[in-house]
Design an enzyme around this catalytic site. Sequence first.
Site, PDB file in Angstrom:
ATOM      1  N   SER A 184       0.686  -1.281   0.183  1.00 48.88           N
ATOM      2  CA  SER A 184      -0.007   0.026  -0.055  1.00 48.88           C
ATOM      3  C   SER A 184       0.932   1.251   0.040  1.00 48.88           C
ATOM      4  CB  SER A 184      -0.965   0.041   1.299  1.00 48.88           C
ATOM      5  OG  SER A 184      -1.673  -0.991   1.116  1.00 48.88           O
ATOM      6  N   CYS A 241      -7.405  -1.316   7.198  1.00 52.18           N
ATOM      7  CA  CYS A 241      -6.179  -1.853   6.507  1.00 52.18           C
ATOM      8  C   CYS A 241      -5.430  -2.575   7.297  1.00 52.18           C
ATOM      9  CB  CYS A 241      -5.203  -0.935   5.753  1.00 52.18           C
ATOM     10  SG  CYS A 241      -3.816  -1.218   4.917  1.00 52.18           S
ATOM     11  N   ASP A 267      -8.544  -3.081   3.040  1.00 50.07           N
ATOM     12  CA  ASP A 267      -7.336  -3.323   2.181  1.00 50.07           C
ATOM     13  C   ASP A 267      -6.628  -4.164   3.057  1.00 50.07           C
ATOM     14  OD1 ASP A 267      -5.118  -2.993   0.679  1.00 50.07           O
ATOM     15  OD2 ASP A 267      -4.483  -1.200   0.868  1.00 50.07           O
ATOM     16  N   TRP A 324      -4.965  -8.184   3.902  1.00 47.35           N
ATOM     17  CA  TRP A 324      -3.997  -9.245   3.402  1.00 47.35           C
ATOM     18  C   TRP A 324      -3.872 -10.503   4.358  1.00 47.35           C
ATOM     19  CZ3 TRP A 324      -1.987  -4.508   4.393  1.00 47.35           C
ATOM     20  CH2 TRP A 324      -1.285  -4.366   5.491  1.00 47.35           C
TER      21      TRP A 324
END
Length: 1015
Positions: free
Chosen positions: A795, A967, A1012, A1014
């Site tokens: 990012s 995030c 956002d 992972w």
Amino acid sequence: MAAGWRRPAAGSAVTVLLSLGASGPALLRGGGGTGGPSAASLRAGEVHRLLTYVFSYDDLISLTCGAVLVWYFAGSFEKNVGTAKHCFLTVLFAVLSALLYLLLEAVVSRVSEVEGPKGFMPVAFAMLGVSTTCSRMKRTLFFGVRVPVALVPWFLLCVAWFIPHSSLLGNISGLLVGEAYGLGYCFCLDIPESVSSKLDRLFPFSLLKRVPGLKYIPGSSAERRASESIKSGALEVEDATFQCSWIAPPPGAYPTQSYCGSSPPALPAFPPQHAAARSQGFHHSHAGGHDGAQHGSAAGYGSPSSPSQAGGAFEEFYVQTHAGASPGQCCQPASLIAMGDAGMEATIAPPEGSVQQDSFFSMTDVFLISLITGLFTYWFFFRKKKEEIPELPKIQTVPSSPRDSSFIEKMKKTGRNIVVFYGSQTGTAEEFANRLSKDAHRYGLRGMAADPEEYDLSDLSRLSEIDKSLAVFCMATYGEGDPTDNAQDFYDWLQEADADLSGLRFAVFGLGNKTYEHFNAMGKYVDKRLEELGAQRIFELGLGDDDGNLEEDFITWREQFWPAVCEHFGVEATGEESSIRQYELVVHTDVNMNKVYTGEMGRLKSYENQKPPFDAKNPFLAVVTENRKLNEGGERHLMHLELDISNSKIRYESGDHVAVYPANDSSLVNQIGEILGTDLDTIMSLNNLDEESNKKHPFPCPTSYRTALTYYLDITNPPRTNVLYELAQYATDSSEQERLRKMASSTAEGKALYLSWVVEARRNILAILQDMPSLRPPIDHLCELLPRLQARYYSIASSSKVHPNAIHICAVTVEYETKTGRLNKGVATNWLKNKVPNENGSNSLVPMYVRKSQFRLPFKPSTPVIMIGPGTGIAPFIGFIQERAWLKQQGKEVGETVLYYGCRREREDYLYREELARFQQEGVLTQLNVAFSRDQTEKVYVQHLLKKNKENIWKLVNDGNAHIYVCGDARNMARDVQNTFYEIVAEYGNMSQSQATDYVKKLMTKGRYSLDVWS
């Protein structure tokens, strides 16, 4: 009148005011619109009539309708709706189109009579030219036929040629102006942001952006996917009694707008009452869907009117588009709307010279149409002549284009009956597809793996022409339920297709991750849609979970899939599995080193001769200008890097991702070479044994083994079971060979052994070679089997408004000890850690490109934002805060900016402490909430701080329409934060758990809850 028209759109009001201001003098003098001013009068100095020449209509109603059309379909360049820049561009296109027309008219009129342009026609073509020039989409539907997007406006020019009183020369002038602006826009030549901001402060147009009738809705794939369930009705807006009528955003375009209010009635097309007018109805061509969504149609709107209300005839033909893009980023064109003219009353006398004006085939028209047709015919059919080999002219004469994109013809030619399509972003789905295609030979069948991007998938309806044919789809889901890049066209085709696939037999295996909201969305959609089109499913949908054990999921599905295939076709396995090489080794002893790849991803020597645009196959070599450690203590190394992108023409927005191509540790590469006793500097090529395959090499060739192991192959992740099976034949020790075969088998014992000995122990290929002394495979076969080294995504931790020529990265180096006592290191983070600026007098270079994201700040700066990002999840929020600080400096009203950040210890890994303190002191960061998880006995995380401030959170979300951004880690943090929001909504919104869940899901649908994350 519809309720929605009680609040006129701001852009409509602006355009009406501009048009009236330009046309007013002529209208008052009675000279408005009927014939338009002559070129001579303009050249004589009547400059005020230039705008009248472009904007004036026969009456106020048609003027208003034209203004509404321009607002709806021409005003979305880079978030400019209702701004001074929006108005400036509209006027600019009008003026330049008129000036260009006058310039060309002076020349062309000497040859033949030229029709004078009227109304918004040239401006419409200018807007269309911008949209198609900036389009990422290569092809689109036009009157039911797929054509290159670049040709659409020229085809429409031919259509407009048949409209009475339209001027081909005027329309061409507008189109040329629009395409010129579009080309400059794509190459980052645009009005500076500072100038736009000053214009907004100088002119009152910025006030119009605060009209409640405007609302920004991000064009995220999650939103579009959710809109499927509501496209037949309207979305309820929480704080209003009216409904939002959706205009579906074009694929990949942002920002898009949602126009709140009832859908305005479409302009009626009156039947012709006039001998000089021919009626034109509405025509709509929609360039179909996008990631995980099905779009409705965008329609043209205007003020309701009737023949009795209008004092003249609509004698114009409009072609407008609605698309949005940032400079340098290409967006796809959305709906193309054509609205024609209609006469009003038979008693209206035709104007003088109407016989000449109605002539469809003037010499000028014939000349220009012939010229355009000739130029584009040459461009379309002969532009690839440079690629022909002059020594083999006879081969080039064979008509191959119809077959190049036909996998059916290729299967017939090579005797294949099973095709395995893959939608792959990181290479795993492609690997599975290759494994399935190789399995086919065990059953007397022949398979081929195919990239759907390279073939015409409409040929699926013809697959039944091949005996015992089967189509298998290995489809990965990317991001928040999106198709992979190479499966996007296939996804679009599935949405648009009405083909009869009753003769198609298929099976689908999906690759996804359960930590994401839309688990395996692509695989599920393909499976469902193919069945809807009449195809026959011969085996159930397989769902692989990368959060668990994707390899085991695939093996389990595969071992049940092939028996189902055998039963369906009445075939049996022919015997034991055997190793089949897909590539052959060619060693180059005498080669020109200028033709050898040294790490390039695509074009040879692309790192020496850099050419934009930069993407996955053509990364930009960015110079590292700063690399500093962020944390003050602890075992970890958290770093901040800055990459210089000057002169690259790369544009990015806050929230985008930067992709970095790393290199493997040279010590690991050297150890592999030593164990296998190979000269790593040998130049070689691996050539596909299947001459018909589009994939000629597994990686760029020719190259050296050292280059392949360093830049192209993944040598640090545990290898999959198919690699172990292929390598087993090279183990000279029978026990080691048996162990490898057992781990590659589908037995419960074999799966357990593979899980413990390879996966949990994190043994990479080097560790396996070290722990099995008798295993010494040929290095070329090893290179064939290993997967490709993939780019790593980060990012972006900066704002392009503040740092237009730099991209910032925030990352933590990955290092851990395995169960075997080895120290494993992350490939990319340790490689970046060693990128020291100006080391030894030379630049440290990083191959990179920017991947666009839907993680975007609200359109209105005054909208509050709640950002939640522990650890390196703070990266995009640094960019967000920088941008809001910049907006505040430009005089914009900036809403509350709230950050929830978490780290382990305040004195150890509190990232960007000084920057955050400065932003808070300046009043940009209105709330800073930091959770230090290990500074006290009980661990405190960001979700605990959210619960502590739950009343304020609810007020911002429910009353302030705040946008929420999360995030970081998807497996734990993101899930816990989402559950916390469920609790807050249930408590303060007096809702049940299910109602609270629906409330949060609706925030996601509206683009107000963005992820956002992972795993």
